[in-house]
Design a protein around this motif. Structure first.
Motif, PDB file in Angstrom:
ATOM      1  N   LYS A  25       0.868  -1.169   0.000  1.00 25.81           N
ATOM      2  CA  LYS A  25       0.000   0.000   0.000  1.00 25.81           C
ATOM      3  C   LYS A  25       0.906   1.219   0.000  1.00 25.81           C
ATOM      4  CE  LYS A  25      -3.880  -2.160   2.271  1.00 25.81           C
ATOM      5  NZ  LYS A  25      -4.803  -2.154   3.390  1.00 25.81           N
ATOM      6  N   ASP A  33      -2.578   4.456   3.398  1.00 22.47           N
ATOM      7  CA  ASP A  33      -3.618   3.796   2.611  1.00 22.47           C
ATOM      8  C   ASP A  33      -4.591   4.830   2.054  1.00 22.47           C
ATOM      9  OD1 ASP A  33      -5.117   4.536   4.794  1.00 22.47           O
ATOM     10  OD2 ASP A  33      -5.697   2.504   5.354  1.00 22.47           O
ATOM     11  N   TYR A  34      -4.212   6.096   2.105  1.00 24.51           N
ATOM     12  CA  TYR A  34      -4.958   7.225   1.556  1.00 24.51           C
ATOM     13  C   TYR A  34      -6.220   7.578   2.333  1.00 24.51           C
ATOM     14  CZ  TYR A  34      -1.976   6.824  -2.562  1.00 24.51           C
ATOM     15  OH  TYR A  34      -0.914   6.766  -3.419  1.00 24.51           O
ATOM     16  N   ARG A  35      -6.420   7.053   3.527  1.00 27.52           N
ATOM     17  CA  ARG A  35      -7.579   7.459   4.319  1.00 27.52           C
ATOM     18  C   ARG A  35      -7.362   8.864   4.834  1.00 27.52           C
ATOM     19  NH1 ARG A  35      -9.535   2.358   7.999  1.00 27.52           N
ATOM     20  NH2 ARG A  35      -9.571   0.866   6.293  1.00 27.52           N
ATOM     21  N   PHE A  46     -12.500   7.264   2.475  1.00 31.59           N
ATOM     22  CA  PHE A  46     -11.764   6.093   2.036  1.00 31.59           C
ATOM     23  C   PHE A  46     -11.545   6.179   0.533  1.00 31.59           C
ATOM     24  CE2 PHE A  46     -14.181   4.957   5.761  1.00 31.59           C
ATOM     25  CZ  PHE A  46     -13.328   4.167   6.509  1.00 31.59           C
ATOM     26  N   PRO A  47     -10.411   5.701   0.038  1.00 31.38           N
ATOM     27  CA  PRO A  47     -10.139   5.770  -1.397  1.00 31.38           C
ATOM     28  C   PRO A  47     -10.876   4.680  -2.165  1.00 31.38           C
ATOM     29  CG  PRO A  47      -8.364   4.623  -0.323  1.00 31.38           C
ATOM     30  CD  PRO A  47      -9.301   5.095   0.776  1.00 31.38           C
ATOM     31  N   THR A  49     -10.700   1.489  -4.706  1.00 32.44           N
ATOM     32  CA  THR A  49      -9.738   0.398  -4.728  1.00 32.44           C
ATOM     33  C   THR A  49      -9.689  -0.227  -6.117  1.00 32.44           C
ATOM     34  OG1 THR A  49     -11.401  -1.218  -4.034  1.00 32.44           O
ATOM     35  CG2 THR A  49     -10.097  -0.167  -2.289  1.00 32.44           C
ATOM     36  N   PRO A  54      -5.663   0.329  -2.471  1.00 32.71           N
ATOM     37  CA  PRO A  54      -6.145   1.703  -2.594  1.00 32.71           C
ATOM     38  C   PRO A  54      -5.549   2.421  -3.794  1.00 32.71           C
ATOM     39  CG  PRO A  54      -4.566   1.516  -0.800  1.00 32.71           C
ATOM     40  CD  PRO A  54      -4.815   0.124  -1.307  1.00 32.71           C
ATOM     41  N   SER A 105     -12.567  -3.331   1.986  1.00 33.13           N
ATOM     42  CA  SER A 105     -11.465  -2.373   2.138  1.00 33.13           C
ATOM     43  C   SER A 105     -11.717  -1.378   3.267  1.00 33.13           C
ATOM     44  CB  SER A 105     -11.201  -1.632   0.822  1.00 33.13           C
ATOM     45  OG  SER A 105     -12.125  -0.583   0.617  1.00 33.13           O
TER      46      SER A 105
END
Length: 170
Positions: A25, A33-35, A46-47, A49, A54, A105
């Protein structure tokens, strides 16, 4: 395109190396994880997927999902862009797998989904969609649902499904 073996050697690439067991990730800080959370902490973003990993949200016009309190709103997932595939159940399975992937995810399961909205390009595909859709939820515990035909979907898709899931905060 085939590259001469000298290019692989020069770039220190093994062209037939085993694929990674799990993709890392990778985010802006090397491990994110781009959160993201809103400034007041009330919302969590959330991104999207792809294959369980992500996607960098830079440049995307939406999040994959957003938590507001105990509800996670999952962005619509599309399927059926491959117009050469004539079996609509293939497209239905594609979109439901994307929904399952996005649900997982964010740390949930399909059993946490309580509401879905289904958009079909052609309402003639209603039965084929339902045949696949029902396999993703336990009988007697399927989400509330709306479904309607639309004049067109993003990226020339044939089906889109968006969902809401219950995710009580600890």
């Amino acid at each position: 395109v085939f590259f001469p073996s000298e290019i692989y050697t020069e770039l220190n690439i093994e062209p037939f190396a085993e694929p990674l067991a799990e993709m890392p990730k990778i985010g802006p800080d090397g491990g994110s994880d781009y959160r993201e959370a809103s400034d007041d902490g009330e919302l969590e973003f959330f991104p999207m997927t792809l294959n369980g990993h992500p996607i960098n949200p830079a440049g995307l016009p939406f999040s994959g999902a957003v938590r507001a309190g105990d509800v996670i709103y999952l962005s619509g997932q599309i399927g059926g862009r491959n117009r050469e595939e004539t079996d609509f159940t293939v497209h239905a399975r594609e979109v439901m797998e994307k929904v399952r992937e996005l649900t997982e995810s964010v740390g949930l399961q399909m059993s946490d989904v309580f509401k879905c909205t289904v958009m079909l390009e052609d309402f003639e595909n209603w039965d084929a969609f339902n045949e696949v859709y029902m396999t993703y939820f336990e009988e007697g515990r399927r989400p509330a649902r709306s479904a309607f035909a639309v004049a067109g979907l993003a990226r020339d898709a044939q089906v889109e499904v968006e969902c809401m899931a219950y995710a009580p905060e600890n």
